[in-house]
Design a protein around this motif. Structure first.
Motif, PDB file in Angstrom:
ATOM      1  N   HIS A 185       4.370  -2.441   5.617  1.00  0.00           N
ATOM      2  CA  HIS A 185       3.060  -1.895   5.268  1.00  0.00           C
ATOM      3  C   HIS A 185       3.101  -1.221   3.899  1.00  0.00           C
ATOM      4  CE1 HIS A 185      -0.899  -0.143   5.751  1.00  0.00           C
ATOM      5  NE2 HIS A 185      -0.378   1.100   5.519  1.00  0.00           N
ATOM      6  N   ALA A 186       4.148  -0.420   3.671  1.00  0.00           N
ATOM      7  CA  ALA A 186       4.264   0.269   2.379  1.00  0.00           C
ATOM      8  C   ALA A 186       4.429  -0.733   1.247  1.00  0.00           C
ATOM      9  CB  ALA A 186       5.440   1.245   2.417  1.00  0.00           C
ATOM     10  N   ARG A 188       3.242  -3.773   1.141  1.00  0.00           N
ATOM     11  CA  ARG A 188       1.970  -4.432   0.899  1.00  0.00           C
ATOM     12  C   ARG A 188       1.006  -3.521   0.108  1.00  0.00           C
ATOM     13  NH1 ARG A 188       2.657  -6.326   6.233  1.00  0.00           N
ATOM     14  NH2 ARG A 188       1.294  -4.644   6.998  1.00  0.00           N
ATOM     15  N   GLU A 189       0.980  -2.263   0.501  1.00  0.00           N
ATOM     16  CA  GLU A 189       0.096  -1.333  -0.212  1.00  0.00           C
ATOM     17  C   GLU A 189       0.532  -1.173  -1.661  1.00  0.00           C
ATOM     18  OE1 GLU A 189       0.049   2.316   1.975  1.00  0.00           O
ATOM     19  OE2 GLU A 189      -1.517   1.634   3.358  1.00  0.00           O
ATOM     20  N   ASP A 192      -0.519  -4.260  -3.536  1.00  0.00           N
ATOM     21  CA  ASP A 192      -1.959  -4.290  -3.779  1.00  0.00           C
ATOM     22  C   ASP A 192      -2.343  -3.304  -4.903  1.00  0.00           C
ATOM     23  OD1 ASP A 192      -2.172  -6.168  -1.811  1.00  0.00           O
ATOM     24  OD2 ASP A 192      -2.841  -4.750  -0.245  1.00  0.00           O
ATOM     25  N   ALA A 193      -1.739  -2.116  -4.843  1.00  0.00           N
ATOM     26  CA  ALA A 193      -2.027  -1.108  -5.876  1.00  0.00           C
ATOM     27  C   ALA A 193      -1.578  -1.591  -7.256  1.00  0.00           C
ATOM     28  CB  ALA A 193      -1.344   0.203  -5.536  1.00  0.00           C
ATOM     29  N   SER A 218       5.892  -0.232  -6.466  1.00  0.00           N
ATOM     30  CA  SER A 218       5.907  -1.515  -5.747  1.00  0.00           C
ATOM     31  C   SER A 218       7.327  -2.037  -5.574  1.00  0.00           C
ATOM     32  CB  SER A 218       5.062  -2.531  -6.510  1.00  0.00           C
ATOM     33  OG  SER A 218       5.084  -3.787  -5.857  1.00  0.00           O
TER      34      SER A 218
END
Length: 451
Positions: A185-186, A188-189, A192-193, A218
């Motif tokens: 999850h981290a 992916r975030e 995306d950021a 990232s």
């Protein structure tokens, strides 16, 4: 002849001599009588008479010795009812022997007690037919039962420990799987950021420094995801190995439990094979130790008959000879299957097998009388068997004449059967022979029967 010259009694005294004169009156010798009124005068025997007596005695001794050492025959008178007489005759003669053998099972399995204990119940009697696995006796052993219960408790504790290890391993893998989800999850975030920051930088809305910070974030999230995946893979591999080890240990515990419970099962004595139970002399209350032989289970379906034969027949008996045995009212054919040529105490051993179906009522050790044929039947000169045969090869047989006297005669015999013996020489058909025991006759050369 000598005649004594004796003085009158009145003139005879202890010192008075008297003279013995010969028949011609010449003096022979002077003798002085002993004192006493009862003395007798004895005339001396002439020398020729003494020599004659000695000669006659010597002749008598020599004659007696010559008679004792020389040949002479003794005749013994016997009553007719004290002897048995049989006539020699021609008949069909079957050379054979009669022997007694014992039933030996082809297979005999020993029945041993695996575990010791006290006999609580005897379920089958000796001599009964049993099937494989059938319960024969029940034992009890409190010490063994306590050991089995203690072993079961130890196995339960070990099983709990192994299950706890398996659960802990599974829980660790589950935690790592949660960490992997968080890392994914981290990552992916952060990705995306970084994409949004890249668009803003292209539009000139943010600086290069802000874009670099997003790139670092990232990249860190991606590294964390890679580590989480590696940790989860290692944990799952370890958990799998540990689970397999736990499974093996649990399986070993179950096997041990089976063996331990089997010890209690051995307190029930069971038949190892099907057959006749023999030697099963077990009493209620008896203490049995491990390894004690309680009996045998015999398979008499392939029984043999073991016999001991006189060494006299060693030259004529061979493998393959036929015979027959009587069991109850039935007669069964047998064959000499194996010969043991070693002679012990005047006998050798042989095994016989049944040619067809085996009697159903046979028992181990049962004595059976067999007749074994040694050759083909033929016409022969024979006599019935009897105790007289001991004298056939010695002093001879008593052959009865027409006058009632029986004289010894040397006779040669051949083969025998249970009822007759073959005469090869020394007798003719029709002659009569004393066939009762010769022991009462001693060394007599002739018998006078009756009269």
């Amino acid at each position: 002849m000598l005649r004594p010259s004796i003085p009158p009694a009145a003139a005879l005294s202890a010192s008075t001599p008297f003279v013995v004169t010969a028949a011609d009156g010449s003096p022979d010798q002077t003798t002085t009588p002993q004192a006493g009124g009862n003395d007798r005068l004895v005339a001396r025997r002439p020398r020729w008479a003494a020599k004659a007596a000695i000669g006659l005695g010597a002749l008598a001794v020599i004659g007696t010795s010559v008679w004792a050492l020389g040949p002479h025959e003794q005749e013994l008178r016997v009553a007719p009812d004290r002897v048995l007489i049989a006539a020699v005759g021609h008949q069909t003669f079957q050379p054979s022997i009669s022997v007694v053998g014992q039933v030996i099972p082809e297979t005999s399995v020993r029945l041993d007690a695996v575990e010791g204990g006290r006999v609580d119940a005897v379920l089958v009697e000796d001599g009964a037919y049993v099937v494989a696995g059938q319960a024969l006796a029940q034992l009890s052993n409190p010490d063994l039962e306590l050991r089995v219960l203690g072993a079961d408790a130890d196995r339960a504790a070990q099983r709990d420990r192994l299950q706890s290890q398996r659960l802990a391993s599974s829980s660790g893998a589950l935690d790592l799987r949660r960490s992997l989800l968080d890392a994914e999850h981290a990552a992916r975030e952060a990705s995306d950021a970084l994409g949004r920051q890249q668009q803003l930088r292209n539009a000139g809305a943010i600086s290069d420094q802000e874009l670099s910070t997003s790139q670092g974030t990232s990249e860190h999230a991606a590294a964390q995801l890679s580590l989480a995946r590696a940790a989860l893979g290692a944990a799952e591999a370890q958990a799998s190995q540990q689970s397999a080890q736990v499974g093996r240990e649990l399986g070993s515990l179950e096997q041990t439990a089976g063996v331990t419970r089997g010890l209690l099962g051995h307190l029930v004595v069971r038949a190892p094979v099907s057959g006749i139970l023999s030697g099963f002399d077990v009493q209620v209350g008896t203490l049995v130790t491990p390894g004690t032989t309680l009996g045998h289970v015999d398979d008499v379906g392939e029984a043999r008959v073991h016999a001991s034969l006189d060494e006299h027949y060693l030259a004529t008996v061979r493998e393959g000879l036929p015979g027959h045995v009587t069991v109850g009212d039935e007669t069964y054919a047998v064959t000499l299957a194996h010969l043991f040529p070693d002679v012990k105490e005047g006998h050798f051993e042989a095994d016989f097998v049944f040619d067809g179906p085996i009697p159903v009522d046979l028992r181990k050790g049962q004595a059976l009388r067999m007749t074994v044929r040694l050759g083909d039947a033929r016409q022969s000169l024979t006599l019935p068997v009897g105790p007289y045969l001991d004298a056939a090869s010695g002093a001879g047989l008593f052959v009865v004449g027409t006058d009632g006297r029986a004289e010894r005669r040397q006779v040669q015999t051949g083969e025998r059967s249970p009822t007759a013996i073959e005469i090869t020489s020394g007798l003719k058909a029709g002659e009569r022979v004393v066939v009762s025991s010769y022991e009462p006759f001693g060394d007599a050369a002739r018998l006078r029967i009756g009269g």
